[in-house]
Design a protein around this motif. Structure first.
Motif, short mmCIF file in Angstrom:
data_model
loop_
_atom_site.label_atom_id
_atom_site.label_comp_id
_atom_site.label_asym_id
_atom_site.label_seq_id
_atom_site.Cartn_x
_atom_site.Cartn_y
_atom_site.Cartn_z
N UNK A 97 -26.13 79.03 70.52
CA UNK A 97 -25.81 80.45 70.35
C UNK A 97 -24.75 80.68 69.28
N UNK A 98 -23.98 79.65 68.94
CA UNK A 98 -22.89 79.84 67.98
C UNK A 98 -23.17 79.22 66.63
N UNK A 99 -24.35 78.61 66.45
CA UNK A 99 -24.59 77.85 65.23
C UNK A 99 -24.49 78.67 63.95
N UNK A 100 -25.09 79.86 63.94
CA UNK A 100 -25.15 80.61 62.68
C UNK A 100 -23.90 81.45 62.45
N UNK A 101 -22.87 81.29 63.31
CA UNK A 101 -21.65 82.07 63.15
C UNK A 101 -20.50 81.24 62.57
N UNK A 102 -20.78 80.00 62.19
CA UNK A 102 -19.75 79.20 61.54
C UNK A 102 -20.42 78.05 60.79
N UNK A 139 -28.46 76.18 59.20
CA UNK A 139 -27.23 76.76 59.71
C UNK A 139 -26.39 77.33 58.58
N UNK A 140 -26.26 76.55 57.51
CA UNK A 140 -25.46 76.98 56.36
C UNK A 140 -26.06 78.23 55.69
N UNK A 141 -27.37 78.19 55.45
CA UNK A 141 -28.03 79.30 54.76
C UNK A 141 -27.98 80.58 55.61
N UNK A 142 -28.20 80.45 56.91
CA UNK A 142 -28.19 81.64 57.76
C UNK A 142 -26.79 82.25 57.84
N UNK A 143 -25.76 81.38 57.84
CA UNK A 143 -24.40 81.90 57.89
C UNK A 143 -24.07 82.66 56.59
N UNK A 144 -24.44 82.06 55.46
CA UNK A 144 -24.06 82.63 54.16
C UNK A 144 -24.92 83.83 53.77
N UNK A 145 -26.22 83.76 54.06
CA UNK A 145 -27.13 84.80 53.57
C UNK A 145 -27.56 85.80 54.65
N UNK A 146 -27.14 85.59 55.90
CA UNK A 146 -27.50 86.58 56.91
C UNK A 146 -26.30 87.06 57.73
N UNK A 147 -25.58 86.13 58.36
CA UNK A 147 -24.48 86.56 59.24
C UNK A 147 -23.40 87.30 58.45
N UNK A 148 -22.96 86.73 57.34
CA UNK A 148 -21.93 87.39 56.54
C UNK A 148 -22.43 88.70 55.92
N UNK A 153 -22.70 94.66 55.84
CA UNK A 153 -23.50 95.89 55.88
C UNK A 153 -23.05 96.82 57.00
N UNK A 154 -22.69 96.26 58.14
CA UNK A 154 -22.21 97.10 59.25
C UNK A 154 -20.90 97.78 58.86
N UNK A 155 -19.98 97.02 58.25
CA UNK A 155 -18.67 97.58 57.88
C UNK A 155 -18.82 98.65 56.81
N UNK A 198 -30.23 91.57 49.67
CA UNK A 198 -29.89 90.19 50.07
C UNK A 198 -30.53 89.88 51.42
N UNK A 199 -30.42 90.82 52.37
CA UNK A 199 -30.98 90.58 53.71
C UNK A 199 -32.51 90.59 53.66
N UNK A 200 -33.10 91.48 52.85
CA UNK A 200 -34.56 91.51 52.77
C UNK A 200 -35.11 90.20 52.16
N UNK A 201 -34.44 89.68 51.14
CA UNK A 201 -34.87 88.40 50.55
C UNK A 201 -34.72 87.29 51.59
N UNK A 202 -33.60 87.33 52.34
CA UNK A 202 -33.42 86.35 53.41
C UNK A 202 -34.57 86.43 54.42
N UNK A 203 -34.94 87.66 54.81
CA UNK A 203 -36.01 87.83 55.82
C UNK A 203 -37.32 87.22 55.33
N UNK A 204 -37.65 87.44 54.07
CA UNK A 204 -38.91 86.90 53.53
C UNK A 204 -38.88 85.37 53.53
#
Length: 237
Positions: A97-102, A139-148, A153-155, A198-204
């Motif tokens: 559950x914490x993998x993509x957050x660090x 894990x690295x790609x999801x943290x950099x290109x999705x979580x961050x 985007x929320x902020x 960035x998020x749309x490219x990540x999704x594809x």
């Protein structure tokens, strides 16, 4: 974890299947809330950035852009609440559950396996290692290109929303500091728009990799976001 051996009489091979319950229900629910929210936000965000031509008739009978903005703001608030609950689950959920957050920048083993996965994805080696959750590269790609980017985007989304509803609104009081960094509102709009791409490219890429992993690595990916179980197959010729 359960392991079962299956005999295959047709090709005289045996295979072992290994099931690991990796993704808990809150993780899977967050995944699908993200999927539908991002779809709604991308579609409505596109029309907010490129508004439709004015519709003929009385203004009171045409509120299409108003509805589009309402869907965009509603989806954004659902996404934000889901992100907050997901961050809570980072601390109380299992290790997956914490993998993509660090990213464990301090771990030499992580970077060694990260490099190995790079070699796998660039076809420099065919021996893919199996992981119950995300592999180090994923894990690295999801943290950099999705979580961050999602957090960004929320902020910025709430900052822009707060600006539109007034400086005395709760959204502006909480997120208005974004304009201390970028005083020009258009700069925040542009960065928010680029963040969407960035998020749309990540999704594809994410969808492509999930299907590819299902076929090439002999590990289930797509179904694991429904059942929570990760299935690995080990064949013996």
């Amino acid at each position: 974890m359960s392991i079962s051996a299956i005999s295959n009489a047709d090709d005289e091979r045996a295979s072992e299947r290994e099931n690991v319950y990796a993704y808990e229900a809150p993780v899977r629910l967050w995944h699908w809330i993200n999927a539908f929210s991002i779809l709604a936000l991308a579609l409505t965000g596109y029309f907010i950035g490129s508004p439709l031509a004015a519709a003929p008739g009385e203004a009171s009978a045409n509120f299409l852009m108003g509805y589009i903005r309402f869907v965009h703001f509603a989806a954004g608030q659902i996404l934000a609440v889901a992100l907050i609950l997901r961050i809570y689950w980072v601390f109380v959920g299992n290790v997956h559950a914490r993998q993509i957050f660090y990213v464990p920048f301090w771990s030499g083993r992580f970077w060694s396996e990260w490099l190995h996965e790079v070699r796998v994805y660039t076809f420099l080696t065919g021996r893919a290692l199996k992981y119950a959750g995300h592999n180090p590269l994923s894990q690295f790609v999801m943290f950099v290109t999705f979580t961050l980017p999602l957090t960004f985007m929320v902020i910025t989304g709430f900052a822009l929303y707060g600006e539109s509803v007034g400086h005395d609104s709760w959204a502006y009081r909480l997120f208005g500091r974004v304009f201390f960094i970028w005083p020009n509102s258009q700069s925040v709009h542009t960065l928010h728009h680029l963040g969407m791409w960035v998020i749309l490219i990540f999704v594809m890429i994410h969808i492509y990799i999930a299907v590819r992993e299902d076929i090439v690595s002999r590990q289930s990916i797509v179904s694991s976001m429904i059942s929570g179980e990760r299935l690995s197959k080990h064949n013996e010729d």
